[in-house]
Design an enzyme around this catalytic site. Structure first.
Site, PDB file in Angstrom:
ATOM      1  N   HIS A   1     -29.093 -19.612  47.079  1.00  0.00           N
ATOM      2  CA  HIS A   1     -28.256 -18.486  46.690  1.00  0.00           C
ATOM      3  C   HIS A   1     -27.646 -19.323  45.422  1.00  0.00           C
ATOM      4  O   HIS A   1     -26.646 -20.339  45.603  1.00  0.00           O
ATOM      5  CB  HIS A   1     -27.135 -18.213  47.626  1.00  0.00           C
ATOM      6  CG  HIS A   1     -27.680 -17.591  49.065  1.00  0.00           C
ATOM      7  ND1 HIS A   1     -28.359 -16.322  48.701  1.00  0.00           N
ATOM      8  CD2 HIS A   1     -27.927 -17.802  50.120  1.00  0.00           C
ATOM      9  CE1 HIS A   1     -28.782 -16.084  49.682  1.00  0.00           C
ATOM     10  NE2 HIS A   1     -28.637 -16.883  50.680  1.00  0.00           N
TER      11      HIS A   1
ATOM     12  N   PHE B   1     -21.416 -12.128  62.098  1.00  0.00           N
ATOM     13  CA  PHE B   1     -20.548 -11.502  61.395  1.00  0.00           C
ATOM     14  C   PHE B   1     -20.823  -9.960  61.564  1.00  0.00           C
ATOM     15  O   PHE B   1     -21.627  -9.620  60.947  1.00  0.00           O
ATOM     16  CB  PHE B   1     -20.385 -12.015  60.136  1.00  0.00           C
ATOM     17  CG  PHE B   1     -20.696 -13.578  59.975  1.00  0.00           C
ATOM     18  CD1 PHE B   1     -21.598 -13.867  59.446  1.00  0.00           C
ATOM     19  CD2 PHE B   1     -19.861 -14.405  60.851  1.00  0.00           C
ATOM     20  CE1 PHE B   1     -22.010 -15.239  59.182  1.00  0.00           C
ATOM     21  CE2 PHE B   1     -20.165 -15.908  60.683  1.00  0.00           C
ATOM     22  CZ  PHE B   1     -21.253 -16.276  60.083  1.00  0.00           C
TER      23      PHE B   1
ATOM     24  N   ASP C   1     -20.562  -7.050  60.223  1.00  0.00           N
ATOM     25  CA  ASP C   1     -20.394  -6.038  59.236  1.00  0.00           C
ATOM     26  C   ASP C   1     -21.123  -4.885  59.006  1.00  0.00           C
ATOM     27  O   ASP C   1     -21.211  -4.392  60.208  1.00  0.00           O
ATOM     28  CB  ASP C   1     -21.010  -7.039  57.927  1.00  0.00           C
ATOM     29  CG  ASP C   1     -22.379  -6.973  57.868  1.00  0.00           C
ATOM     30  OD1 ASP C   1     -23.014  -7.031  56.892  1.00  0.00           O
ATOM     31  OD2 ASP C   1     -22.938  -7.130  59.025  1.00  0.00           O
TER      32      ASP C   1
ATOM     33  N   ASP D   1     -28.049 -14.794  61.685  1.00  0.00           N
ATOM     34  CA  ASP D   1     -27.057 -13.990  60.728  1.00  0.00           C
ATOM     35  C   ASP D   1     -27.434 -14.032  59.300  1.00  0.00           C
ATOM     36  O   ASP D   1     -27.772 -13.033  58.721  1.00  0.00           O
ATOM     37  CB  ASP D   1     -25.550 -14.006  60.916  1.00  0.00           C
ATOM     38  CG  ASP D   1     -24.712 -13.187  60.189  1.00  0.00           C
ATOM     39  OD1 ASP D   1     -24.666 -13.176  59.020  1.00  0.00           O
ATOM     40  OD2 ASP D   1     -24.122 -12.111  60.852  1.00  0.00           O
ATOM     41  N   TYR D   2     -27.316 -15.326  58.804  1.00  0.00           N
ATOM     42  CA  TYR D   2     -27.484 -15.434  57.253  1.00  0.00           C
ATOM     43  C   TYR D   2     -28.742 -15.154  57.068  1.00  0.00           C
ATOM     44  O   TYR D   2     -29.056 -14.308  55.856  1.00  0.00           O
ATOM     45  CB  TYR D   2     -27.387 -16.977  57.209  1.00  0.00           C
ATOM     46  CG  TYR D   2     -26.126 -17.411  56.823  1.00  0.00           C
ATOM     47  CD1 TYR D   2     -26.013 -19.029  56.889  1.00  0.00           C
ATOM     48  CD2 TYR D   2     -25.045 -16.850  56.451  1.00  0.00           C
ATOM     49  CE1 TYR D   2     -24.851 -19.598  56.573  1.00  0.00           C
ATOM     50  CE2 TYR D   2     -23.653 -17.480  56.313  1.00  0.00           C
ATOM     51  CZ  TYR D   2     -23.537 -18.794  56.322  1.00  0.00           C
ATOM     52  OH  TYR D   2     -22.368 -19.360  56.144  1.00  0.00           O
TER      53      TYR D   2
ATOM     54  N   ASP E   1     -29.809 -11.822  54.575  1.00  0.00           N
ATOM     55  CA  ASP E   1     -30.637 -12.073  53.420  1.00  0.00           C
ATOM     56  C   ASP E   1     -31.697 -11.081  53.250  1.00  0.00           C
ATOM     57  O   ASP E   1     -32.086 -10.619  52.516  1.00  0.00           O
ATOM     58  CB  ASP E   1     -30.988 -13.543  53.096  1.00  0.00           C
ATOM     59  CG  ASP E   1     -29.608 -14.573  52.668  1.00  0.00           C
ATOM     60  OD1 ASP E   1     -29.990 -15.778  52.973  1.00  0.00           O
ATOM     61  OD2 ASP E   1     -28.799 -13.967  52.116  1.00  0.00           O
TER      62      ASP E   1
HETATM   63  N1  LIG Z   1     -23.206 -10.307  58.576  1.00  0.00           N
HETATM   64  C1  LIG Z   1     -23.010 -10.772  57.371  1.00  0.00           C
HETATM   65  N2  LIG Z   1     -22.348 -10.108  56.326  1.00  0.00           N
HETATM   66  C2  LIG Z   1     -22.104 -10.618  55.102  1.00  0.00           C
HETATM   67  C3  LIG Z   1     -22.548 -11.875  54.788  1.00  0.00           C
HETATM   68  C4  LIG Z   1     -22.247 -12.010  53.213  1.00  0.00           C
HETATM   69  C5  LIG Z   1     -22.391 -13.049  52.287  1.00  0.00           C
HETATM   70  N3  LIG Z   1     -22.968 -14.089  52.982  1.00  0.00           N
HETATM   71  C6  LIG Z   1     -24.124 -14.852  52.436  1.00  0.00           C
HETATM   72  C7  LIG Z   1     -23.712 -15.841  51.366  1.00  0.00           C
HETATM   73  C8  LIG Z   1     -24.153 -16.889  51.528  1.00  0.00           C
HETATM   74  C9  LIG Z   1     -24.862 -17.089  52.809  1.00  0.00           C
HETATM   75  O1  LIG Z   1     -26.218 -17.450  52.705  1.00  0.00           O
HETATM   76  C10 LIG Z   1     -24.974 -15.622  53.182  1.00  0.00           C
HETATM   77  O2  LIG Z   1     -26.435 -15.246  52.843  1.00  0.00           O
HETATM   78  C11 LIG Z   1     -21.518 -10.937  53.282  1.00  0.00           C
HETATM   79  N4  LIG Z   1     -21.417 -10.145  54.164  1.00  0.00           N
HETATM   80  C12 LIG Z   1     -21.132  -8.615  54.283  1.00  0.00           C
HETATM   81  O3  LIG Z   1     -21.870  -7.805  54.024  1.00  0.00           O
HETATM   82  C13 LIG Z   1     -21.408  -6.746  53.306  1.00  0.00           C
HETATM   83  C14 LIG Z   1     -22.186  -6.718  51.994  1.00  0.00           C
HETATM   84  O4  LIG Z   1     -22.974  -6.412  51.970  1.00  0.00           O
HETATM   85  P1  LIG Z   1     -23.772  -5.663  50.458  1.00  0.00           P
HETATM   86  O5  LIG Z   1     -22.864  -4.455  50.324  1.00  0.00           O
HETATM   87  O6  LIG Z   1     -25.188  -5.486  50.967  1.00  0.00           O
HETATM   88  O7  LIG Z   1     -23.502  -6.873  49.423  1.00  0.00           O
HETATM   89  C15 LIG Z   1     -19.780  -6.728  53.393  1.00  0.00           C
HETATM   90  O8  LIG Z   1     -19.398  -6.413  54.860  1.00  0.00           O
HETATM   91  C16 LIG Z   1     -19.616  -8.416  53.448  1.00  0.00           C
HETATM   92  O9  LIG Z   1     -18.696  -8.740  54.010  1.00  0.00           O
HETATM   93  C17 LIG Z   1     -23.451 -12.691  55.856  1.00  0.00           C
HETATM   94  O10 LIG Z   1     -24.092 -13.486  55.224  1.00  0.00           O
HETATM   95  N5  LIG Z   1     -23.490 -12.078  57.121  1.00  0.00           N
END
Ligand SMILES: Nc1nc2c(c(CN[C@H]3C=C[C@H](O)[C@@H]3O)cn2[C@@H]2O[C@H](COP(=O)(O)O)[C@@H](O)[C@H]2O)c(=O)[nH]1
Length: 341
Positions: free
Chosen positions: A53, A237, A239, A314-315, A319
Site C-alpha cells: 500500500h 474489523f 465494516d 481481514d487485511y 484487499d
Molecule cells: N475490515 C476492514 N475494514 C476496513 C479496512 C480498511 C483499510 N485498511 C487497509 C489499510 C491498510 C491495510 O493494509 C488494510 O488493507 C478500511 N476499512 C473499512 O472499509 C470501509 C471502506 O471500504 P471502501 O468503501 O471499499 O473503501 C470502511 O468501513 C472502512 O472503515 C480493513 O483493512 N479491514
C-alpha cells in the site's frame, strides 16, 4: 465490567442467535483453502501493510504512529449512494476512492504543509479547513464531513489533555498489550465506542479501536512499542466490505428477506437487528476461517512467515474485495451511515 461482551464474545452470541445471516461451514473451509495457498506468501504477514500500500507511511516512528491515529479516527463510512458518483482524490498521479481517498487527502495535506496529523492543529481546525483538506476532485464530498470535523476537534483535545498530543504515549501506556490498548482507546476517545445491544445483552464490535491497534502494530512492523504480546487476540474489523466479500466467497449467507432489502439499497440503522447480525456473523466467520486455516497449516506442515491471525486474514480479504470489485458487483453491501465503521 457492566456486562459488556468483548467483540469476540459478542460475535459468538450474535452468530448463535442470528435469524437473517448464516455462516456456511463449506464456505468457511473453501475460504480457508484459498488462504492456505497464500499462507507462506508475501500477503499474509505484517510487512504487507507497507509493501502492498503506497499511501501507508514507510517510517515506523512517532510521526507514522500519529498518521495512523488520525486516519483511523476518520476511518468510517466512505460508501456513496451511487458508486459511479463518489468522492475521489487525485494524488501523485493516481486517483483514490473510498478509504484510500482519506489517506490520499491526508498525504496531500501534509505535502501542502498542513499539519493534519498534529493534535495541536486538528484540535481547533475549523469546518472550512476540514472541507478543504478532505476535498474531492468530483462534486461529491466525502460523507459525514461535519461529523469528521467534530470528531477531529474532540479527539485532538483529548490527545493533548491526556497523552501530551501524541498517540505514541497512549501506545506506551498499554505496556505492549493489544487488549489494554484497545480498552484505553475506547475509554479515552468517545467516537471509538462501537457498542450496541442485541437480544438484551450489551455487545461491542470496536471496529475502529481494533483496526487502530492493528494498524499501529503494522506501522511499527510488530517491533519495539508495536510488539504486542497478545496481538492475535484482536478480531477482524466489522465494516461493510468484509460481509460483502464473505457472501461473495460463500462463507456467509443472507435470508431472502434481508437480501431483498439490501438489493433495494435500503439503509440499515446502526444497532438495527439485521445490521448487528451482519457484523457479528462476519466477525465470527473470520474466527472460524482462522481456526480452519491454522488446522490446515498444521496438517500440511506449511511454513508461514509469522503467526497467522484474524488481522492478517481481514487485511487480505479487504484487499481482495478491493481487487475484485467487478466480480462482487452482484453482491450488495449493507448501507449504514455512522461514525463507527
Ligand atoms: N475490515 C476492514 N475494514 C476496513 C479496512 C480498511 C483499510 N485498511 C487497509 C489499510 C491498510 C491495510 O493494509 C488494510 O488493507 C478500511 N476499512 C473499512 O472499509 C470501509 C471502506 O471500504 P471502501 O468503501 O471499499 O473503501 C470502511 O468501513 C472502512 O472503515 C480493513 O483493512 N479491514
Amino acid at each position: 465490567m457492566d456486562g459488556l461482551l468483548s467483540p469476540r464474545e459478542s460475535a459468538k452470541f450474535v452468530a448463535e442467535n442470528s435469524r437473517d445471516v448464516f455462516i456456511d461451514g463449506g464456505g468457511v473451509r473453501r475460504v480457508a483453502e484459498l488462504l492456505l495457498a497464500k499462507a507462506s506468501g508475501p500477503a499474509l504477514c505484517v510487512e504487507a501493510w507497507k509493501a502492498l500500500h503506497e499511501l501507508n507511511p514507510r517510517a515506523a516512528d512517532e510521526g507514522a504512529v500519529n498518521w495512523v491515529f488520525v486516519i483511523d479516527t476518520l476511518n468510517f463510512s466512505f460508501w456513496s449512494e451511487h458508486d459511479e458518483h463518489k468522492c475521489v482524490v487525485g494524488y501523485r498521479g493516481s486517483t483514490y476512492s473510498g478509504y484510500w481517498s482519506l489517506c490520499a487527502a491526508v498525504n496531500r495535506a501534509l505535502d501542502e504543509g498542513v499539519p493534519i496529523t498534529s493534535a495541536s492543529y486538528y484540535a481547533t481546525v475549523t469546518l472550512d479547513q476540514v472541507r478543504h483538506v478532505l476535498r474531492s476532485d468530483t462534486d461529491v464530498p466525502m460523507p459525514l464531513i461535519e461529523e469528521r470535523h467534530r470528531i477531529l476537534n474532540e479527539t485532538g483535545k483529548i490527545l493533548l489533555e491526556k497523552f501530551e498530543g501524541s498517540f505514541l504515549n497512549c501506545v506506551r501506556k498499554s505496556e505492549k498489550s493489544a487488549q489494554k490498548l484497545m480498552n484505553l482507546i475506547v475509554e479515552s476517545f468517545p467516537s471509538y465506542r462501537d457498542v450496541t445491544h442485541f437480544e438484551g445483552k450489551r455487545i461491542s464490535f470496536y471496529k475502529r479501536a481494533q483496526i487502530l491497534v492493528a494498524d499501529t502494530w503494522s506501522v511499527l512492523e510488530g517491533k519495539g512499542d508495536g510488539c504486542f504480546k497478545d496481538i492475535s487476540s484482536i478480531t477482524m474489523f466489522a465494516d461493510y466490505r468484509l460481509p460483502q466479500v464473505l457472501v461473495h466467497l460463500g462463507a456467509l449467507k443472507y435470508s431472502d428477506e434481508l437480501l431483498e432489502k439490501l438489493f433495494k439499497g435500503e439503509m440499515l440503522s446502526y444497532g438495527n437487528r439485521q445490521e448487528v447480525e451482519i457484523r457479528g456473523c462476519s466477525l465470527w466467520c473470520i474466527e472460524l476461517i482462522r481456526d480452519c486455516l491454522l488446522e490446515l497449516i498444521e496438517k500440511k506442515g506449511e511454513k508461514t512467515s509469522g503467526e497467522i491471525n484474524s488481522i492478517l486474514l481481514d487485511y487480505y480479504l479487504w484487499d481482495y474485495a478491493r481487487d475484485h470489485r467487478e466480480d462482487m458487483k452482484g453482491i450488495p453491501f449493507h448501507r449504514t451511515r455512522c461514525i463507527y465503521y
